[in-house]
Design an enzyme around this catalytic site. Structure first.
Site, PDB file in Angstrom:
ATOM      1  N   GLY A   9      11.667  43.703 114.339  1.00  0.00           N
ATOM      2  CA  GLY A   9      10.813  43.287 113.235  1.00  0.00           C
ATOM      3  C   GLY A   9      11.299  42.006 112.581  1.00  0.00           C
ATOM      4  N   THR A  34      13.259  49.756 104.164  1.00  0.00           N
ATOM      5  CA  THR A  34      11.870  50.039 104.518  1.00  0.00           C
ATOM      6  C   THR A  34      11.097  50.467 103.269  1.00  0.00           C
ATOM      7  OG1 THR A  34      12.568  50.762 106.721  1.00  0.00           O
ATOM      8  CG2 THR A  34      10.391  51.467 105.992  1.00  0.00           C
ATOM      9  N   HIS A  69       1.612  38.971  98.615  1.00  0.00           N
ATOM     10  CA  HIS A  69       2.387  38.903  99.850  1.00  0.00           C
ATOM     11  C   HIS A  69       1.537  38.326 100.979  1.00  0.00           C
ATOM     12  CE1 HIS A  69       5.045  41.741  97.718  1.00  0.00           C
ATOM     13  NE2 HIS A  69       5.989  41.287  98.524  1.00  0.00           N
ATOM     14  N   LYS A 117       1.379  42.084 105.649  1.00  0.00           N
ATOM     15  CA  LYS A 117       2.058  43.214 104.995  1.00  0.00           C
ATOM     16  C   LYS A 117       1.185  44.461 105.073  1.00  0.00           C
ATOM     17  CE  LYS A 117       4.557  44.568 100.808  1.00  0.00           C
ATOM     18  NZ  LYS A 117       5.732  45.032 101.593  1.00  0.00           N
TER      19      LYS A 117
END
Length: 240
Positions: A10, A75, A131, A135
């Site tokens: 990621g 996370t 964001h 996202k």
């Protein structure tokens, strides 16, 4: 020190790996993702940093507890049952869980609690977060934490109004929470305390995602020296 990054493929996993490679503190850096299971690991890590997905939480908690490895969880998007599982894991290993790893953002958390405590019922409260368009969760984990800090300062829970449309007059005492998604915004958060005469704004904007990677590594260095329990970034930064 041996570091395991859970969610290596990621965006944040990659950034943490790059930052760790530049820091001599880390003697071995390994990663786990869908293509690289834990069975491929050559060494047992001394600390784990998790930036993966809520669906991967059970696996990372099981591995960390089975091997007695301190864990940093960055996370977001967790449900109630996920948070309960983290609380249970913290009874067996040191766990640091944070919705945001940056120094500035954690200062904001402290400030909004103070402002809310000072103003109490003298202001309408609106939280806005922005964001990038990739996202997955909304509102952001950091926005959720902002609301929690505000409620702590107020000394009570409030109704949360997520967005507005149609005929919906603002209810007294509610906290508005609004999410914006677009482009490549790294992260912007703002808490607004508004009354008829003035507005107090407390805001933070991240310019580069590497700030979160650096914070995660500092959190990892902190948690390895702690006894069993649940920790947060305010503990790392001495904001308690």
């Amino acid at each position: 020190m041996k570091l395991l990054i859970w969610g290596l493929s990621g965006t944040m996993g990659n950034l943490i790996s790059v930052a760790a490679q530049k820091d001599s503190h880390w003697s071995n850096i390994a990663g786990v993702d869908a293509k690289n299971p834990t069975s491929n690991l050559k060494h047992t890590p001394e600390v784990i940093i998790d930036f993966s997905h809520p669906s991967a939480l059970e696996g990372v908690l099981d591995y960390a507890m089975a091997h007695g490895v301190p864990l940093v969880i960055g996370t977001t998007g967790f449900e109630k049952e996920h948070l309960e599982a983290i609380d249970q894991a913290a009874k067996h290993i040191p766990v640091l869980q944070a919705t945001n790893m940056s120094l500035g953002m954690n200062i904001l958390f402290s400030l909004v609690e103070q402002v809310a405590g000072m103003l109490k019922n003298k202001a309408d409260i609106e939280v806005i977060e922005s964001h990038h368009n990739r996202k997955m969760d909304a509102p952001s984990g950091s926005a959720v934490t902002i609301v929690e800090c505000i409620e702590k300062g107020l000394g009570e829970a409030r109704k949360h109004q997520h967005g507005r449309e149609g005929q919906c007059p603002r209810e007294k005492g509610e906290i508005g929470v609004h999410a914006i998604r677009g482009g490549n915004i790294v992260g912007f958060h703002e808490a607004n305390f508004i009354n008829e005469l003035e507005t107090v704004k407390v805001s933070h904007e991240a310019h580069d995602r590497s700030v979160f990677a650096q914070g995660a590594l500092e959190a990892a260095k902190f948690v390895v020296n702690q006894p069993t329990g649940l920790y947060h970034m305010k503990d790392v930064l001495g904001l308690t």
